[in-house]
Enzyme design. Structure first.
Site, PDB file in Angstrom:
ATOM      1  N   LYS A   3     -23.328 101.819  39.375  1.00 43.42           N
ATOM      2  CA  LYS A   3     -22.855 103.196  39.475  1.00 43.42           C
ATOM      3  C   LYS A   3     -23.221 103.971  38.212  1.00 43.42           C
ATOM      4  O   LYS A   3     -23.156 103.442  37.108  1.00 43.42           O
ATOM      5  CB  LYS A   3     -21.347 103.220  39.695  1.00 43.42           C
ATOM      6  CG  LYS A   3     -20.914 102.588  41.020  1.00 43.42           C
ATOM      7  CD  LYS A   3     -19.406 102.623  41.186  1.00 43.42           C
ATOM      8  CE  LYS A   3     -18.986 101.974  42.502  1.00 43.42           C
ATOM      9  NZ  LYS A   3     -17.507 101.956  42.671  1.00 43.42           N
ATOM     10  N   ASP A  33     -17.873  86.312  22.385  1.00 42.75           N
ATOM     11  CA  ASP A  33     -18.502  87.628  22.445  1.00 42.75           C
ATOM     12  C   ASP A  33     -19.937  87.546  21.924  1.00 42.75           C
ATOM     13  O   ASP A  33     -20.154  87.315  20.742  1.00 42.75           O
ATOM     14  CB  ASP A  33     -17.651  88.582  21.609  1.00 42.75           C
ATOM     15  CG  ASP A  33     -18.230  89.975  21.478  1.00 42.75           C
ATOM     16  OD1 ASP A  33     -19.381  90.193  21.874  1.00 42.75           O
ATOM     17  OD2 ASP A  33     -17.516  90.852  20.968  1.00 42.75           O
ATOM     18  N   ASP A  65     -32.848  91.957  39.377  1.00 41.95           N
ATOM     19  CA  ASP A  65     -33.224  92.320  40.745  1.00 41.95           C
ATOM     20  C   ASP A  65     -32.738  93.724  41.096  1.00 41.95           C
ATOM     21  O   ASP A  65     -32.652  94.076  42.270  1.00 41.95           O
ATOM     22  CB  ASP A  65     -32.704  91.293  41.752  1.00 41.95           C
ATOM     23  CG  ASP A  65     -31.205  91.085  41.679  1.00 41.95           C
ATOM     24  OD1 ASP A  65     -30.550  91.705  40.813  1.00 41.95           O
ATOM     25  OD2 ASP A  65     -30.672  90.305  42.489  1.00 41.95           O
ATOM     26  N   ASP A 116     -25.400  91.858  34.362  1.00 43.07           N
ATOM     27  CA  ASP A 116     -24.646  92.748  35.251  1.00 43.07           C
ATOM     28  C   ASP A 116     -25.339  94.105  35.311  1.00 43.07           C
ATOM     29  O   ASP A 116     -25.532  94.751  34.287  1.00 43.07           O
ATOM     30  CB  ASP A 116     -23.222  92.905  34.727  1.00 43.07           C
ATOM     31  CG  ASP A 116     -22.287  93.529  35.761  1.00 43.07           C
ATOM     32  OD1 ASP A 116     -22.740  94.411  36.519  1.00 43.07           O
ATOM     33  OD2 ASP A 116     -21.110  93.141  35.808  1.00 43.07           O
ATOM     34  N   GLU A 119     -30.145  81.515  25.501  1.00 38.95           N
ATOM     35  CA  GLU A 119     -29.948  82.189  26.786  1.00 38.95           C
ATOM     36  C   GLU A 119     -28.619  82.922  26.735  1.00 38.95           C
ATOM     37  O   GLU A 119     -27.571  82.314  26.481  1.00 38.95           O
ATOM     38  CB  GLU A 119     -29.975  81.225  27.967  1.00 38.95           C
ATOM     39  CG  GLU A 119     -29.810  81.968  29.297  1.00 38.95           C
ATOM     40  CD  GLU A 119     -30.140  81.147  30.530  1.00 38.95           C
ATOM     41  OE1 GLU A 119     -29.932  81.675  31.645  1.00 38.95           O
ATOM     42  OE2 GLU A 119     -30.608  79.997  30.387  1.00 38.95           O
ATOM     43  N   ARG A 172     -30.493  78.898  42.281  1.00 33.22           N
ATOM     44  CA  ARG A 172     -29.959  79.147  43.619  1.00 33.22           C
ATOM     45  C   ARG A 172     -29.667  80.629  43.819  1.00 33.22           C
ATOM     46  O   ARG A 172     -29.875  81.179  44.903  1.00 33.22           O
ATOM     47  CB  ARG A 172     -28.691  78.316  43.826  1.00 33.22           C
ATOM     48  CG  ARG A 172     -28.961  76.840  44.084  1.00 33.22           C
ATOM     49  CD  ARG A 172     -27.688  76.044  44.118  1.00 33.22           C
ATOM     50  NE  ARG A 172     -27.077  75.968  42.795  1.00 33.22           N
ATOM     51  CZ  ARG A 172     -25.918  75.384  42.539  1.00 33.22           C
ATOM     52  NH1 ARG A 172     -25.217  74.848  43.527  1.00 33.22           N
ATOM     53  NH2 ARG A 172     -25.436  75.341  41.312  1.00 33.22           N
ATOM     54  N   PHE A 173     -29.187  81.289  42.770  1.00 28.30           N
ATOM     55  CA  PHE A 173     -28.900  82.720  42.842  1.00 28.30           C
ATOM     56  C   PHE A 173     -30.161  83.500  43.195  1.00 28.30           C
ATOM     57  O   PHE A 173     -30.157  84.370  44.075  1.00 28.30           O
ATOM     58  CB  PHE A 173     -28.336  83.195  41.504  1.00 28.30           C
ATOM     59  CG  PHE A 173     -28.181  84.683  41.392  1.00 28.30           C
ATOM     60  CD1 PHE A 173     -27.051  85.319  41.876  1.00 28.30           C
ATOM     61  CD2 PHE A 173     -29.163  85.463  40.790  1.00 28.30           C
ATOM     62  CE1 PHE A 173     -26.908  86.698  41.776  1.00 28.30           C
ATOM     63  CE2 PHE A 173     -29.033  86.834  40.684  1.00 28.30           C
ATOM     64  CZ  PHE A 173     -27.892  87.446  41.181  1.00 28.30           C
ATOM     65  N   GLU A 174     -31.258  83.179  42.526  1.00 29.95           N
ATOM     66  CA  GLU A 174     -32.492  83.921  42.769  1.00 29.95           C
ATOM     67  C   GLU A 174     -33.098  83.577  44.125  1.00 29.95           C
ATOM     68  O   GLU A 174     -33.610  84.459  44.829  1.00 29.95           O
ATOM     69  CB  GLU A 174     -33.506  83.641  41.659  1.00 29.95           C
ATOM     70  CG  GLU A 174     -34.751  84.500  41.771  1.00 29.95           C
ATOM     71  CD  GLU A 174     -35.650  84.400  40.566  1.00 29.95           C
ATOM     72  OE1 GLU A 174     -36.754  84.975  40.616  1.00 29.95           O
ATOM     73  OE2 GLU A 174     -35.261  83.753  39.576  1.00 29.95           O
TER      74      GLU A 174
END
Length: 227
Positions: free
Chosen positions: A136, A110, A168, A132, A58, A206-208
């Protein structure tokens, strides 16, 4: 997670290294538990399980909620997580220790640089969740999923191995489709080369769940390595 995306002129990072707030418990966890569970990104690759287990990776595991859960579900697998942010590493370690899970190893370094050093076809599954989005337009060169990196991911997968992604951000999802559909050696699991339903193994974090409450659509992609 720390990624360096090469251009013809210089390396472009797909992250900003913000350590954020780290709790005392996370700090202790990193000091006490990471050494025994860490893969040295600067050393020659050695399988932590001596080639006795299928390997899952992951990339950018965040607070570790998903990786800890999937490792518990797959005790016979070797699970590797990459994350550059120290609070996330500490959070994952606390979850692993609490659950008694011992089939996870961590790369706190990295990701792109390390992945390029690995031998071919060592991974059964690669998961990238909610990288991320760099929304922009001038930032989009920083996005992780670019043609060069997609080729690296393909090389690391065993024949039949899976690459699973989720985002998302609709614009980023479209870019992922374009890049990955054009990557030799990767075959979209969707017959129409589009998005797929959420894979059964992908745990809702939880984020999703928070995003769902806010009405955010999630785009899942799945690719298989073909000869």
């Amino acid at each position: 997670m720390e990624e360096a995306l090469k251009t013809s002129h210089r390396a472009i990072r797909s992250f900003v290294l913000r350590q954020g707030r780290i709790t005392a418990a996370q700090t202790r966890a990193v000091a006490e538990y990471l050494p025994a569970r860490q893969i040295d990104a600067h050393a020659e690759w050695r399988d932590p399980w001596n080639n006795q287990r299928p390997l899952m990776l992951e990339i950018g595991f965040g607070n570790g909620e998903h990786l800890a859960a999937i490792a518990a579900q797959r005790p016979t697998w070797g699970c590797i997580g990459i994350e550059v942010h120290t609070p996330g590493v500490g959070s994952l370690l606390l979850q692993l220790v609490e659950a008694g899970t011992d089939n996870v190893r961590i790369v706190h370094d990295d990701a792109v640089t390390w992945l390029k050093t690995l031998p071919d076809a060592i991974l059964r599954c690669i998961i990238i969740q909610f990288p991320d989005p760099w929304p922009k337009k001038r930032q989009q060169k920083r996005r992780l999923i670019q043609p060069d990196f997609a080729a690296v991911l393909c090389r690391l997968l065993q024949p039949g191995g899976e690459l699973q992604l989720a985002t998302d951000w609709a614009d980023y999802a479209g870019q992922m489709l374009t890049v990955l559909n054009a990557t030799p050696g990767l075959q979209n699991a969707d017959a129409d080369n589009g998005y797929v339903f959420r894979p059964d193994n992908r745990i809702l974090t939880r984020f999703e769940r928070r995003g769902q409450r806010l009405g955010h659509a999630v785009y899942d992609l799945c690719y298989r390595r073909i000869p």
